[in-house]
Write a protein that holds these residues in place. Structure first.
Motif, PDB file in Angstrom:
ATOM      1  N   GLY A  38       0.803  -1.219   0.000  1.00 46.23           N
ATOM      2  CA  GLY A  38       0.000   0.000   0.000  1.00 46.23           C
ATOM      3  C   GLY A  38       0.836   1.270   0.000  1.00 46.23           C
ATOM      4  N   LYS A  53      -2.942   6.857   0.193  1.00 43.98           N
ATOM      5  CA  LYS A  53      -2.212   5.831   0.964  1.00 43.98           C
ATOM      6  C   LYS A  53      -2.725   5.747   2.409  1.00 43.98           C
ATOM      7  CE  LYS A  53       1.976   6.460  -1.769  1.00 43.98           C
ATOM      8  NZ  LYS A  53       1.851   5.273  -2.630  1.00 43.98           N
ATOM      9  N   ILE A  54      -3.400   6.781   2.876  1.00 44.86           N
ATOM     10  CA  ILE A  54      -3.956   6.768   4.244  1.00 44.86           C
ATOM     11  C   ILE A  54      -5.079   5.721   4.347  1.00 44.86           C
ATOM     12  CG2 ILE A  54      -5.153   8.193   5.982  1.00 44.86           C
ATOM     13  CD1 ILE A  54      -3.552  10.579   4.995  1.00 44.86           C
ATOM     14  N   TYR A  56      -4.973   2.728   3.648  1.00 45.89           N
ATOM     15  CA  TYR A  56      -4.475   1.419   4.135  1.00 45.89           C
ATOM     16  C   TYR A  56      -4.336   1.349   5.651  1.00 45.89           C
ATOM     17  CZ  TYR A  56      -3.707   1.119  -0.766  1.00 45.89           C
ATOM     18  OH  TYR A  56      -3.929   1.135  -2.100  1.00 45.89           O
ATOM     19  N   VAL A  57      -4.385   2.476   6.324  1.00 38.86           N
ATOM     20  CA  VAL A  57      -4.385   2.434   7.786  1.00 38.86           C
ATOM     21  C   VAL A  57      -5.749   2.851   8.340  1.00 38.86           C
ATOM     22  CG1 VAL A  57      -1.906   2.597   8.231  1.00 38.86           C
ATOM     23  CG2 VAL A  57      -3.188   4.689   7.848  1.00 38.86           C
TER      24      VAL A  57
END
Lengths: 243, 72
Positions: A38, A53-54, A56-57
């Motif tokens: 990710g 990309k945030i 993925y958390v």
């Protein structure tokens, strides 16, 4: 063989004892793989740039935050109906994990919201339900810590868990109940029109699996610790009585 | 490290905060597990040695009673 066998602490310790090394390896593999994929191997999105990309958390932590409470609800009901100690200890073990996941979801959502929505926080139905869920996690843990008698604490926290389930449910479905607020719908959905593009979805599925395995690993380790702590207090009490 | 462009701080803050929270949670879980396991082992060893002492005392008392009966 019956599921209720695992209500026996000895059986639970035996089973989780051989399961944990495998679960830990699976967690490392899926979580490590998903996060690396990710962060390093996905392209920027047209509208969101690298903030994609945030996802993925944020998404997996929010998923666990809600489902940890659902798991606590089921195990609390088992305690209230069948009085199995392992089940209520599993609920107690899951609470700190769920609380940290809720905090991560709130934090990453706020960090993402600032550049995308122009604000860190909005009293949006979903965000508000999530904040209340976080407060319920805090209350649940505080109640366990405040009551000395373990069975009374188990009863009261189980009732609190039933009440808090409304907000766990709202955290998931508030977007559909109230067609207002900033928060968008589901990122992963059976409906392809709502679904994020495959290039983002595959690493997201892997990261979700990683978070689920991490949750199970942590809950098993923490439940084992709770069982040991119960045995320790029983031995100490017996020693005091004998003295 | 990928090029995060204009949103570098945002992405790093979100990921850094998450990894820190997860590391704290895992660390606290393992630390408490090892503390409780150690305390339980120590308590079990103490209980076992107490029970052994009790049994030895009982055996010694039984022998003393038998001897007293034989002498009488």
């Amino acid at each position: 063989m019956s599921l209720w066998e695992y209500a026996n602490p000895k059986k639970f310790m035996e089973t989780t004892g051989w399961l944990l090394p495998w679960l830990t390896a699976l967690t490392a593999l899926t979580l490590g793989g998903g996060l690396v994929w990710g962060f390093f191997l996905t392209p920027d999105a047209d509208r969101f740039g690298s903030t994609v990309k945030i996802l993925y958390v944020h998404v997996p932590s929010a998923f666990i935050a809600i489902n940890a409470w659902v798991m606590m609800l089921v195990t609390s009901l088992i305690w209230l109906v069948r009085r199995h100690h392992v089940s209520v200890l599993a609920a107690r073990a899951a609470a700190p994990v769920g609380m940290v996941m809720t905090l991560i979801a709130l934090f990453t959502g706020a960090v993402w919201g600032e550049p995308m929505w122009g604000t860190w926080w909005a009293w949006d139905p979903r965000l508000t339900a999530f904040l209340i869920l976080f407060l319920f996690y805090l209350g649940y843990l505080a109640l366990w810590a405040a009551i000395e008698n373990p069975d009374t604490a188990a009863d009261l926290t189980s009732v609190l868990c039933l009440v808090g389930s409304v907000f766990a449910f709202l955290s998931r479905y508030a977007v559909y109940f109230w067609a207002q607020g900033l928060h968008q719908g589901a990122s992963l959905s059976v409906d392809r029109a709502q679904h994020v593009a495959d290039v983002y979805a595959y690493p997201l599925w892997l990261t979700m699996a990683g978070f689920v395995f991490l949750f199970l690993t942590l809950v098993f380790v923490r439940t084992r610790t709770e069982i040991r702590a119960r045995r320790l207090s029983a031995l100490v009490a017996r020693e005091r009585k004998a003295a | 490290m990928p090029d995060l462009g204009h949103y570098e701080m945002t992405v790093l803050l979100a990921w850094g905060g998450t990894l820190l929270a997860l590391a704290g949670l895992i660390g606290q879980t393992l630390w408490r597990a090892s503390e409780v396991r150690r305390a339980l082992q120590a308590q079990e060893a103490r209980s076992q040695s107490d029970r052994a002492t009790e049994r030895a005392t009982e055996r010694a008392a039984d022998r003393a009673t038998e001897q007293a009966g034989g002498n009488g």
